[in-house]
Structure formats: structure tokens, C-alpha cells
Scaffold this active site. Structure first.
Site: not given
Lengths: 310, 310
Positions: A136, A139-140
Site C-alpha cells: 500500500c 499507507c507507506d
């Protein structure tokens, strides 16, 4: 005698299921949340959650799952640990069967079984998940400032996220098993024009290696030639698989290999059946929108229960 | 020269706007969040938030708003305090005008202006909001265990929530200005059959009184006769008003008096314009689903920006 019928059953205990459980318990609905294993779903596999609003410093996935579960339990969440393997949603009450042969029934059902990333299935992948291997970019990406990352994939998600990653990473290498991308033309053009992105065509990763975190990947091209590349992270963006094996996909009019279409209020094609979180047919799969859909689903379930003549 | 054009403008700083801000900042989009006053929106008016998942012990509305804002600021949220009074969304870039005559423009816009409860406009109402006066039974019902509460209204929400409140309150008195309810028949029937609910017809509340919290209400019937009733709380459920005065309602195909219809990905009828949170045309208005929609809206905006030839 053990209770086997409930007004509402919630299937799954990720952020959507736990939020549905919180709302169901607060609404004092006669409910049961069925969890397969520990509560949290994919969040448990997430090393650090930096984008669930309200936690400015972030928190571990484990901690967030624990907080969400404790929250619902405070209001009286009822849970059962079981593996539902099949169900009959063609009649009312709706019937669920567990692996142990247990039969449960309900008037309303909220499906929160989630989805999982398509894995490459190569050495190092599972070991380094959350420590350099990510599924993701939304997200990261911010964890990879001024680093070199590899992206695996050739579809819209992979190519779009490769461009997105260049806002943080100093270099992005996209590795694709074919000689052309599948992404939309304009998304491709932008990636090609971005001088922080380079491409390795007709190739796949065979292994991910490192000490504490990811340090290098091994790449094999279609002619069999092997090389290795030093990278700080690998984003594997080759697809998402719905956890829908136990669902009546035809009745639910499932699409894209098992995702459940719903309206804005999370209602599926079957009256009294809602779907929330990653199992929904949708574009954006984030913890906070899974949670939001869990809340919406309970209110849709209440509305169904209040207005039906069951 | 002061920057006036942005890739993305977010209008409003409630949970939807702040989550959109968090996601926009994390995605390093060229963004601006325009807030009218303090960040938090209606959450600031909420004494205690017990149903935002992840805070098992609850927290004050003020604290949640602060945390959400701090979270977005940590990732570089850009904000402007201004009151947008009109906009032109018929062309690209989209143009916004503030009360001070300032002109701003953007390629993508996320509308998170929220909504507000319809007030009765009687003495005591504002003073006791959060201390006995509530506009959300889903949020506040559990605070009224074994107490006597009044519900004002006669539509689906009021009658459904009166039934819902009996799961907690020992007695619910529904006060309606007409002699019949507007709610769906079956919802009415259930309320009539519930012996914890009594009804006061053809009447309205004229004042709310008490010391630290609500203790009694004054009621006047249509003939002019006045009585008073001892209650521990008053749920005013007579409608929700969208904060849509500055929006081009026709272009956005607004409905129900100014709410904005969207698809599942928060896209409105205008390309590049998303709507998230309470301003959306929807059934369920909760903090967590507003936040979830804020995240979805940014990813829809990114998708629009990535795929358009602006």
C-alpha cells in the site's frame, strides 16, 4: 441451549467488522460478531499505521486493532471465534454454517470479510512485510523519503503509485513481467516523463533479501538472465483478492473476482445483507473508510430490521 | 506574490475535511484547506464522543478535533481561515471567492462544508446542548440509561430513535406538533406498541430548564394550554440543514434542500468535484464515516488529477 439465532450477524473482525460491532453493541442490537482469528484483520499485518485520523503520532497496527476491539467490548460486543464456510442467503432467516458444522442464523447480515493483497510468493516476501515490503503506497510512501524503492506491477495502481512514490523516494524502479504497461495512457505517459522512475521490462523478482530490512532484490528476465538490485523497499502492487470463498457470489452479484457491489448505504443486492470494508467493490481501501462503512452498515441494518415485517 | 491556485482545495475542517487534509498532505498534493473558524466542525459542539473507533474510553469533541488537526499538520497540512461565499464550478480551474473578495482557484475541489441540526430556537436549547439536549440518538442514547427523555419530532428519524432510546431510557415521551406521525407505518406501529413510549400530540416545547443539566421542559398545546414535564434529556430530531449556501446547487444536482449526491467514490455531478461528510446526500451522519469519506475523496481527487489533461 446455546443461542444460534441473532437479529444481526457481523462476519469478520477487521476495522469494518469491529466498528460495526461497536455500533451494534451501542445500539443494543441482538448481535454476534464472528471472527476467524484474532481481531484486527489486515491491520494486524501492518507494522505502523500513520493515517488513521486522530492518532497524530501513529500507532502500531496491533495497538489500533486492540483499541478498536476494547472499544466495542466496552459496550458489550458479543463474539464467536469460528470459520464460516458457507451460507444460505436466499431465504429469511439467513443461515451460516461453520467449519465445525455449527448452524447460525440471523435476520440481517453485515459482510466484513475483507481482502488480501496478491502475493508474489517468493523468498523474503512474508518475512519483510512491514519492514521494507509493502502492499500500500498510500499507507507507506512517506516512510521512504530519499530512498530507492522497487514497484512490482504494470496496472493502474502500480504505475500511479510509482509516480506517487517519487514525491518521497529519490528513485523508483518499476519491474513488470511484460514489455508494456496495462495502466491508462495518461498515467503511463506521466510515469515515462518522470525522470525519477526507471523501468525493468519482461522481468520478475525472484527473492527479497536483507538483514533487518530490505537491502536487495533478485530479478530474472524472461530469457532467464539473473541480476540483483539494491533497494530500500519493495511495493508489490499486483492486485487485491477478496475473501469471498464462503459467500454466495451470484446472489450478491459479485464482480471483479468476488468483490461485493453496494449502494452508498452499504446495501448489497440481497435485502438485509450489507457489506463494509475491503470486501466492497470500490476504489479506495483504507482503514478509516472501512471503519466508516462499518458504522453505516449497522444503521442500514437497523433501518432494515425496523422496517421489515420479520 | 501570494499563491492563489492549488491542485486541490478542501472546503471545511470537520472530520471529513481534516481527514481529506491528512490524506492530501501525506500525498504531497499541492493543496489548501479552507476553514471558516476553528477546526473540528460540529465535533466541537459535541461534549463527549464515545463512538469514534479506537478510543475505548471516549474523548471530548474538542480533544478529537485537536488530535485530527494535529495529525494532518504533522504531515504538512496547509490551511487558510476564510469564509467562502460563492464559487464558479462551471469551468476549469474552479474558482472560489471569499467574503473579503479574495479569489482562489483549483483543479480539484472537495466539499466538506457539513450540515447542522435544525434547532427549535427556544430558551435553554443552546445552553444545554451536550448537557441534556442532543441532536443525535445514535451518539448519545447510552448516556440516558434508566432516565426519562423527551423526543421532539414526528418523522422517521424521531420515531425510530424514540424506539431506539427505550433500549436505554426507562421512559420516552414523544412530543409532536401535529396529531399524526409522518414516519413509515411499521415504524409508527412499533412505537405505538412500545409501552415505554408515550405521546403528547398537537404540542411544542417552549423552553428547556434546569440547573447543571436538563430538568424539565415547558410544553404548549395548540389550544394554548401550558404544562411542564420533568425530563433528564431532550432529543430534538426535526431535521438536518446542509451548509450549502455558497454552493452552485443546480450544477451539483443538490437534493433534499441542498445535500450533494455522490457516487460511492464521493464524486459529484461535476468532474473534479468531490463531496465528503455530512454535506453528502446520505442516511448516516457519523464522525467515522465522514472521516472515511474524506480519505476516499482525496484518492478520487488524485485519480482525477492523474487522469485529466489539465
Amino acid at each position: 441451549m446455546k443461542k444460534t439465532h441473532f437479529e444481526l450477524i457481523i462476519l469478520g473482525s477487521g476495522p469494518a467488522g469491529l466498528t460495526a460491532g461497536l455500533y451494534a453493541a451501542r445500539a443494543r442490537l441482538d448481535h454476534l460478531l464472528i471472527e476467524k482469528g484474532a481481531a484486527g484483520g489486515q491491520v494486524l499485518l501492518t507494522d505502523w499505521v500513520d493515517n488513521y485520523p486522530g492518532f497524530p503520532d501513529g500507532l502500531s497496527g496491533f495497538e489500533l486493532a486492540e483499541k478498536m476491539e476494547a472499544h466495542a467490548r466496552r459496550f458489550g460486543l458479543n463474539t464467536l471465534t469460528a470459520n464460516v464456510v458457507s451460507m444460505d442467503l436466499s431465504q429469511t432467516p439467513k443461515r451460516l454454517t461453520t467449519e465445525d458444522g455449527e448452524q447460525l442464523s440471523c435476520n440481517a447480515l453485515i459482510i466484513c470479510t475483507g481482502a488480501r493483497p496478491q502475493l508474489l510468493g517468493i523468498p523474503g516476501e512474508v518475512e519483510f512485510t512491514g519492514r521494507g515490503v509493502s502492499y500500500c503506497a498510500t499507507c507507506d510512501a512517506p516512510f521512504y523519503r530519499n530512498m530507492h524503492v522497487a514497484v512490482v506491477g504494470g496496472g493502474n495502481t502500480a504505475v500511479q503509485e510509482a509516480s506517487h512514490l517519487t514525491k518521497f523516494a529519490s528513485r523508483v524502479t518499476l519491474i513488470h513481467r511484460r514489455d508494456a504497461l496495462r495502466a491508462t495512457k495518461i498515467v503511463q505517459e506521466r510515469a515515462f516523463a518522470n525522470d525519477k522512475i526507471d523501468f525493468i521490462w519482461n522481468s520478475h523478482i525472484t527473492a527479497i533479501e536483507g538483514e533487518k530490512g530490505v537491502e536487495r532484490i533478485h530479478i530474472k528476465d524472461n530469457s532467464g538472465k539473473e541480476t540483483s538490485l539494491a533497494v530500500d523497499g519493495v511495493f508489490i502492487l499486483i492486485g487485491v483478492i477478496p475473501n469471498s470463498e464462503m459467500l454466495p457470489l451470484q446472489l450478491l452479484k459479485a464482480e471483479h473476482g468476488g468483490f461485493i457491489p453496494t449502494d452508498n448505504e452499504t446495501r448489497t443486492a440481497i435485502a438485509g445483507v450489507m457489506a463494509a470494508g475491503d470486501i466492497r467493490s470500490k476504489e479506495v481501501r483504507q482503514i478509516v473508510n472501512a471503519a466508516g462503512e462499518g458504522a453505516t452498515a449497522v444503521l442500514a441494518a437497523e433501518h432494515y430490521l425496523n422496517n421489515s415485517t420479520l
